[in-house]
Design an enzyme around this catalytic site. Structure first.
Site, PDB file in Angstrom:
ATOM      1  N   ASP A   1      20.504  20.185 -23.239  1.00 50.97           N
ATOM      2  CA  ASP A   1      20.345  19.801 -20.872  1.00 50.97           C
ATOM      3  C   ASP A   1      21.668  20.117 -20.584  1.00 50.97           C
ATOM      4  OD1 ASP A   1      20.674  17.084 -19.380  1.00 50.97           O
ATOM      5  OD2 ASP A   1      19.405  18.731 -18.794  1.00 50.97           O
TER       6      ASP A   1
ATOM      7  N   LYS B   1      21.770  26.212 -18.782  1.00 48.62           N
ATOM      8  CA  LYS B   1      20.573  26.340 -19.150  1.00 48.62           C
ATOM      9  C   LYS B   1      20.487  28.110 -19.889  1.00 48.62           C
ATOM     10  CE  LYS B   1      20.284  22.830 -16.666  1.00 48.62           C
ATOM     11  NZ  LYS B   1      19.755  22.049 -17.562  1.00 48.62           N
TER      12      LYS B   1
ATOM     13  N   ASP C   1      15.542  20.452 -21.687  1.00 49.52           N
ATOM     14  CA  ASP C   1      15.395  19.615 -20.490  1.00 49.52           C
ATOM     15  C   ASP C   1      15.168  21.337 -19.626  1.00 49.52           C
ATOM     16  OD1 ASP C   1      17.084  17.174 -18.102  1.00 49.52           O
ATOM     17  OD2 ASP C   1      14.570  17.840 -18.137  1.00 49.52           O
ATOM     18  N   ASN C   2      14.553  20.380 -18.453  1.00 49.76           N
ATOM     19  CA  ASN C   2      14.572  22.066 -17.629  1.00 49.76           C
ATOM     20  C   ASN C   2      14.078  23.128 -17.821  1.00 49.76           C
ATOM     21  OD1 ASN C   2      17.738  20.489 -17.166  1.00 49.76           O
ATOM     22  ND2 ASN C   2      16.529  19.389 -15.502  1.00 49.76           N
TER      23      ASN C   2
ATOM     24  N   GLU D   1      14.243  15.752 -11.670  1.00 50.91           N
ATOM     25  CA  GLU D   1      14.938  14.712 -11.080  1.00 50.91           C
ATOM     26  C   GLU D   1      14.858  14.016 -10.026  1.00 50.91           C
ATOM     27  OE1 GLU D   1      16.478  16.093 -14.061  1.00 50.91           O
ATOM     28  OE2 GLU D   1      18.045  16.640 -12.837  1.00 50.91           O
TER      29      GLU D   1
HETATM   30  O1  LIG Z   1      21.517  22.991 -13.168  1.00 52.05           O
HETATM   31  C1  LIG Z   1      21.600  22.682 -13.277  1.00 52.05           C
HETATM   32  C2  LIG Z   1      22.233  22.194 -11.466  1.00 52.05           C
HETATM   33  C3  LIG Z   1      21.936  23.806 -10.812  1.00 52.05           C
HETATM   34  C4  LIG Z   1      22.453  23.708  -9.330  1.00 52.05           C
HETATM   35  C5  LIG Z   1      22.733  22.371  -8.720  1.00 52.05           C
HETATM   36  C6  LIG Z   1      22.685  21.464  -9.232  1.00 52.05           C
HETATM   37  C7  LIG Z   1      22.642  21.068 -10.383  1.00 52.05           C
HETATM   38  C8  LIG Z   1      21.199  21.311 -13.257  1.00 52.05           C
HETATM   39  C9  LIG Z   1      20.007  20.989 -12.284  1.00 52.05           C
HETATM   40  C10 LIG Z   1      18.783  20.356 -13.073  1.00 52.05           C
HETATM   41  C11 LIG Z   1      19.420  19.493 -14.627  1.00 52.05           C
HETATM   42  O2  LIG Z   1      19.049  18.028 -15.298  1.00 52.05           O
HETATM   43  C12 LIG Z   1      20.106  20.116 -15.214  1.00 52.05           C
HETATM   44  O3  LIG Z   1      20.656  19.525 -16.513  1.00 52.05           O
HETATM   45  C13 LIG Z   1      21.312  20.856 -14.577  1.00 52.05           C
HETATM   46  N1  LIG Z   1      22.126  21.719 -15.270  1.00 52.05           N
HETATM   47  O4  LIG Z   1      23.164  21.620 -14.390  1.00 52.05           O
HETATM   48  O5  LIG Z   1      22.262  21.580 -16.313  1.00 52.05           O
HETATM   49 MG   LIG Z   2      19.147  17.982 -16.938  1.00 60.11          MG
END
Ligand SMILES: O=C(c1ccccc1)c1ccc(O)c(O)c1[N+](=O)[O-]
Ligand SMILES: [Mg+2]
Length: 216
Positions: free
Chosen positions: A143, A146, A171-172, A201
């Site tokens: 998580d 990415k 996740d994501n 989320e």
């Molecule tokens: O990368 C973002 C992100 C990108 C742009 C703005 C805000 C967050 C993010 C968004 C949802 C997630 O569940 C998550 O784990 C992330 N993260 O940063 O790891």
């Molecule tokens: Mg996440």
């Protein structure tokens, strides 16, 4: 100076959650993020809905690695479901996030089950065996950034930290997305993968988790 979002999230936990009650900490963060200020916690849909909670319960892991602690929301979610004696190691690169997460984890009363380590996953994963006495991980929750999902998965393989049956839950994989990770894990003969559709989320934006079992 203006407080940070993680500081405001911790304030909400202190104001509305009961010390030593992890479920009330999870609920306090979900309420804060849904009604006051969005934050990048895996959240209650990808969390309770079924996926994160059901995978953790199903695997019932003795050793868990979480990549990306942020404020400790999923750390608390996972640690609450662990069997007695199980350990969760969570890695966080950002010292401000780590400081908040320590306090959220402490408020939930889960310090004994959780070891939060500050630093980059790329540096810390190779140290898991020698410095943290880990033989292998039964569950890895990805998580963090990415673009680190794929290199860190390959690093876990190279360091012999996955064994037959180890589960990776990412996740994501749709939003923000990790296309190179999905491409690799879905086409590798070393994994059997399953996608769980969900939403980013606290929003209606498409997202999902990818569950992959290491076949050894
Ligand atoms: O990368 C973002 C992100 C990108 C742009 C703005 C805000 C967050 C993010 C968004 C949802 C997630 O569940 C998550 O784990 C992330 N993260 O940063 O790891
Ligand atoms: Mg996440």
């Amino acid at each position: 100076t203006r407080s940070t979002r993680p500081q405001r999230l911790l304030g909400a936990v202190r104001r509305t959650a009961t010390r030593g009650d992890p479920r009330s900490v999870v609920r306090a963060i979900d309420d804060f993020c849904r009604h006051t200020e969005w934050a990048m916690n895996v959240g209650d849909e990808k969390g309770t809905g079924c996926i994160l909670d059901s995978v953790v319960s199903e695997v019932s892991p003795a050793t868990v690695l979480e990549l990306g602690t942020y404020c400790g929301y999923s750390t608390v979610r996972i640690a609450t479901l662990l069997p007695p004696g199980a350990k969760l190691i969570t890695l966080e690169f950002n010292p401000d996030f780590a400081l908040i997460a320590r306090q959220v984890i402490a408020w939930a009363g889960l310090e004994e089950k959780v070891h939060l380590v500050e630093g980059s996953s790329g540096d810390l994963i190779p140290l898991m065996k020698e410095k943290f006495g880990v033989k292998s991980f039964d569950l890895v929750f990805l998580d963090h950034w990415k673009d680190r999902y794929l290199p860190d998965t390959k690093l876990l393989e190279e360091c012999g930290l996955l064994q037959k049956g180890s589960v990776l839950l990412a996740d994501n994989v749709i939003c923000p997305g990790s296309p190179d990770y999905l491409e690799y894990i879905r086409n590798s003969p070393k994994y059997r993968s399953q996608h769980f559709k969900s939403h980013l989320e606290y929003t209606k934006v498409e997202d999902g988790l990818e569950k992959s079992v290491f076949l050894g």
